[in-house]
Design a protein around this motif. Structure first.
Motif, short mmCIF file in Angstrom:
data_model
loop_
_atom_site.label_atom_id
_atom_site.label_comp_id
_atom_site.label_asym_id
_atom_site.label_seq_id
_atom_site.Cartn_x
_atom_site.Cartn_y
_atom_site.Cartn_z
N UNK A 185 2.85 3.20 7.86
CA UNK A 185 3.50 2.86 6.59
C UNK A 185 2.61 1.85 5.89
N UNK A 186 1.93 2.28 4.83
CA UNK A 186 0.91 1.45 4.20
C UNK A 186 1.48 0.46 3.18
N UNK A 187 2.54 0.85 2.51
CA UNK A 187 3.03 -0.01 1.43
C UNK A 187 4.45 0.37 1.05
N UNK A 188 5.12 -0.57 0.43
CA UNK A 188 6.43 -0.35 -0.18
C UNK A 188 6.33 -0.87 -1.61
N UNK A 189 6.53 0.02 -2.57
CA UNK A 189 6.41 -0.33 -3.98
C UNK A 189 7.80 -0.41 -4.61
N UNK A 229 -7.73 10.71 -3.11
CA UNK A 229 -7.67 9.61 -2.15
C UNK A 229 -6.73 8.53 -2.68
N UNK A 230 -5.76 8.14 -1.85
CA UNK A 230 -4.73 7.22 -2.33
C UNK A 230 -5.32 5.90 -2.83
N UNK A 231 -6.20 5.29 -2.04
CA UNK A 231 -6.71 3.98 -2.40
C UNK A 231 -7.54 4.02 -3.68
N UNK A 232 -8.16 5.17 -3.96
CA UNK A 232 -8.95 5.31 -5.19
C UNK A 232 -8.07 5.71 -6.37
N UNK A 233 -6.84 6.11 -6.10
CA UNK A 233 -5.98 6.63 -7.16
C UNK A 233 -4.65 5.88 -7.22
N UNK A 234 -4.63 4.66 -6.71
CA UNK A 234 -3.36 3.93 -6.65
C UNK A 234 -2.75 3.72 -8.03
N UNK A 235 -3.61 3.57 -9.06
CA UNK A 235 -3.07 3.39 -10.41
C UNK A 235 -2.38 4.65 -10.90
N UNK A 236 -2.97 5.82 -10.57
CA UNK A 236 -2.34 7.08 -10.96
C UNK A 236 -1.03 7.28 -10.22
N UNK A 237 -0.98 6.87 -8.95
CA UNK A 237 0.27 6.94 -8.20
C UNK A 237 1.32 6.06 -8.86
N UNK A 238 0.92 4.85 -9.23
CA UNK A 238 1.84 3.93 -9.90
C UNK A 238 2.32 4.52 -11.22
N UNK A 239 1.41 5.15 -11.98
CA UNK A 239 1.79 5.76 -13.25
C UNK A 239 2.84 6.86 -13.03
#
Length: 245
Positions: free
Chosen positions: A209-213, A106-116
């Protein structure tokens, strides 16, 4: 010490490094020892200690050594094509591991892993790239792909190509990310215009489109959503979408 004795000493040192990893794990290693061990995979009969130290001194850190282009690595005395292959192989394996580890989460629960993952794959690049994280209707992560390389701006990113990728992945939502080779995190006016254009294009096909990082030079990530910019874009586009809808 003759050549045979020198080679035997080198083999003993490398074996001690391998045993140390098996017994104590990676946290027991200095960055220099890690680079030395990786280089030795390319040239197992060579003493790689001096080359490892030189690489760290030249590039400044372990991530910088792993991110370095091959031609720059080969400029370090003692590092040849086989050593570069070993470094780039471990970098490629790490990227694939991080990417595949995300799938199904789940993206919202794993946003830190996505960022990593994004930091690992995009930090240190000399050119801009645009990566898209594709999500299903429950915001589960389907995949993450680089969809464009070069200058990331509204006149170089074609929304229809991004939408085509989203439809091919059966994505209901997206998160986009791009890097700033300058290291600066603050979004430019072009970044904001691009986000607005992609938001509109996605909205026409009911894709969110949820976010732009934005990925800088270090471990920091700038999030349009966290800074309220996605909400501003939604408000700016809501009137136009209502008229067209």
């Amino acid at each position: 010490m003759n050549r045979e004795q020198w080679q035997q000493k080198g083999r003993g040192h490398r074996q001690r490094l391998r045993d140390k990893f098996l017994d104590q794990g990676i946290e027991a290693f200095s960055d220099g020892e890690l680079v030395e061990l990786l280089l030795s995979f390319g040239t197992p009969r060579s003493d790689c200690k001096a080359a490892a130290r030189a690489a760290l001194a030249h590039f400044g850190s372990l991530p910088a050594v792993l991110d370095a282009p091959g031609h720059e690595l080969r400029g370090i005395k003692g590092i040849g094509p086989k050593n570069v292959f070993a470094l780039q192989l471990i970098q490629g394996v790490a990227r694939r591991y991080l990417r595949q580890r995300l799938k199904g989460k789940h993206y919202l629960h794993s946003s830190r892993e996505v960022a990593d993952y994004l930091i690992h794959t995009m930090r240190g690049l000399e050119r801009e790239v645009l990566t898209v994280v594709f999500l299903d209707s429950a915001h589960g992560i389907i995949d993450a792909r680089v969809v464009a390389e070069g200058t990331v701006a509204v006149n170089t990113i074609y929304p229809r190509e991004l939408i085509k990728e989203a439809l091919a992945h059966n994505a209901a939502a997206l998160v986009i990310a791009h890097n700033h080779p300058s290291g600066k995190l603050m979004p430019s006016s072009q970044d904001q215009e691009l986000t607005r254009s992609l938001y509109l294009a996605c909205s026409f096909l009911h894709i969110r489109l949820l976010d732009h990082l934005i990925i800088g030079a270090g471990k920091e990530v700038y999030s349009f959503a966290d800074h309220g910019r996605m909400e501003q874009i939604r408000e700016q586009c809501s009137g136009l979408l209502a008229q067209l809808g």
